[in-house]
Scaffold this motif. Structure first.
Motif, PDB file in Angstrom:
ATOM      1  N   GLY A  28       0.834  -1.187   0.000  1.00  0.00           N
ATOM      2  CA  GLY A  28       0.000   0.000   0.000  1.00  0.00           C
ATOM      3  C   GLY A  28       0.871   1.240   0.000  1.00  0.00           C
ATOM      4  N   ALA A  29       0.250   2.378   0.145  1.00  0.00           N
ATOM      5  CA  ALA A  29       0.986   3.637   0.188  1.00  0.00           C
ATOM      6  C   ALA A  29       1.882   3.717   1.415  1.00  0.00           C
ATOM      7  N   GLU A  30       1.442   3.106   2.497  1.00  0.00           N
ATOM      8  CA  GLU A  30       2.205   3.063   3.743  1.00  0.00           C
ATOM      9  C   GLU A  30       2.060   1.671   4.337  1.00  0.00           C
ATOM     10  N   GLY A  31       2.878   1.389   5.320  1.00  0.00           N
ATOM     11  CA  GLY A  31       2.713   0.137   6.044  1.00  0.00           C
ATOM     12  C   GLY A  31       3.536  -0.994   5.464  1.00  0.00           C
ATOM     13  N   TYR A  32       3.073  -2.184   5.744  1.00  0.00           N
ATOM     14  CA  TYR A  32       3.824  -3.390   5.421  1.00  0.00           C
ATOM     15  C   TYR A  32       3.771  -3.738   3.942  1.00  0.00           C
ATOM     16  N   VAL A  33       4.864  -4.297   3.446  1.00  0.00           N
ATOM     17  CA  VAL A  33       4.910  -4.915   2.129  1.00  0.00           C
ATOM     18  C   VAL A  33       4.466  -6.361   2.333  1.00  0.00           C
ATOM     19  N   ASN A  34       3.646  -6.871   1.442  1.00  0.00           N
ATOM     20  CA  ASN A  34       3.153  -8.236   1.582  1.00  0.00           C
ATOM     21  C   ASN A  34       3.730  -9.127   0.487  1.00  0.00           C
ATOM     22  N   VAL A  35       4.274 -10.265   0.883  1.00  0.00           N
ATOM     23  CA  VAL A  35       4.731 -11.298  -0.037  1.00  0.00           C
ATOM     24  C   VAL A  35       4.075 -12.592   0.421  1.00  0.00           C
ATOM     25  N   SER A  36       3.349 -13.238  -0.495  1.00  0.00           N
ATOM     26  CA  SER A  36       2.621 -14.448  -0.126  1.00  0.00           C
ATOM     27  C   SER A  36       2.898 -15.575  -1.100  1.00  0.00           C
ATOM     28  N   PRO A  37       3.080 -16.795  -0.585  1.00  0.00           N
ATOM     29  CA  PRO A  37       3.160 -17.962  -1.467  1.00  0.00           C
ATOM     30  C   PRO A  37       1.756 -18.398  -1.858  1.00  0.00           C
ATOM     31  N   LYS A  38       1.607 -18.861  -3.083  1.00  0.00           N
ATOM     32  CA  LYS A  38       0.310 -19.328  -3.582  1.00  0.00           C
ATOM     33  C   LYS A  38       0.503 -20.662  -4.282  1.00  0.00           C
ATOM     34  N   GLY A  39      -0.490 -21.506  -4.149  1.00  0.00           N
ATOM     35  CA  GLY A  39      -0.443 -22.811  -4.789  1.00  0.00           C
ATOM     36  C   GLY A  39      -1.810 -23.209  -5.280  1.00  0.00           C
ATOM     37  N   MET A  40      -2.031 -24.490  -5.355  1.00  0.00           N
ATOM     38  CA  MET A  40      -3.259 -25.083  -5.881  1.00  0.00           C
ATOM     39  C   MET A  40      -3.435 -24.647  -7.339  1.00  0.00           C
TER      40      MET A  40
END
Length: 185
Positions: A28-40
């Motif tokens: 987002g503009a501020e806050g945490y960077v998100n990195v997520s694993p995805k499967g299926m």
């Protein structure tokens, strides 16, 4: 060693389709960077600059909230087998919720899954490949069926309650677009 491309070429598509896991990155503009694993079975390459990713219910909903603030996304695949390669697709994404007019058509691209939460229609602006020489080898055993069983056990009412409790805001408090009209009824 990195190379950039303006579109997903046939070799890139084959590599993407061979992988059992991919990673998403948003902020987002501020806050945490998100990195997520995805499967299926949750991703389709629909063209040289278009990817569909169907997002399944999870403990958070960072991607939707981030894209509502800053429309940028990175998808990444890396090989854990013989051919060392990392591939990233950079772009923007449109978030499609269950009440959106094109939900049914886009969701039909995937196998039936009760816990489907959003679909991201990613417009790929750049593809980058790099060596992946430092990535370790891992053996693929099988898909987990835990998320599927969990969603089936919850049912539509349980998913609605879960989404309202856990998925309406990001970790930094941003709205994710999950609301009464966009959840199972």
């Amino acid at each position: 060693m990195a190379k950039q491309f303006t579109e997903i070429e046939d070799a890139h598509r084959a590599f993407i389709e061979d992988q059992h896991i991919f990673f998403t990155g948003t902020a987002g503009a501020e806050g945490y960077v998100n990195v997520s694993p995805k499967g299926m079975d949750s991703l389709r390459v629909l063209g040289p600059n278009r990817i569909l990713w169907r997002n399944l219910t999870g403990s958070g909903n960072e991607t939707a909230g981030h894209l509502a603030q800053v429309n940028r996304i990175t998808l990444m695949w890396c090989s854990f087998t013989k051919r060392p390669l990392i591939l990233r697709c950079y772009g923007t994404a449109r978030v499609i919720h269950r009440n959106d007019p094109d939900w049914a058509a886009l969701n039909a691209e995937f196998p039936e899954e009760r816990g489907a939460r959003q679909i991201y229609d990613v417009a790929v602006e750049m593809v980058q490949t790099s060596c992946g020489y430092s990535i370790p080898f891992f053996d693929y055993v099988a898909e987990r069926d835990t998320l599927h069983k969990w969603a089936e056990t919850k049912g539509d009412d349980g998913l609605r309650d879960y989404w309202l409790e856990k998925n309406t805001r990001t970790l930094n408090g941003a709205e994710t677009g999950i609301a009464e009209g966009n959840i199972p009824t």
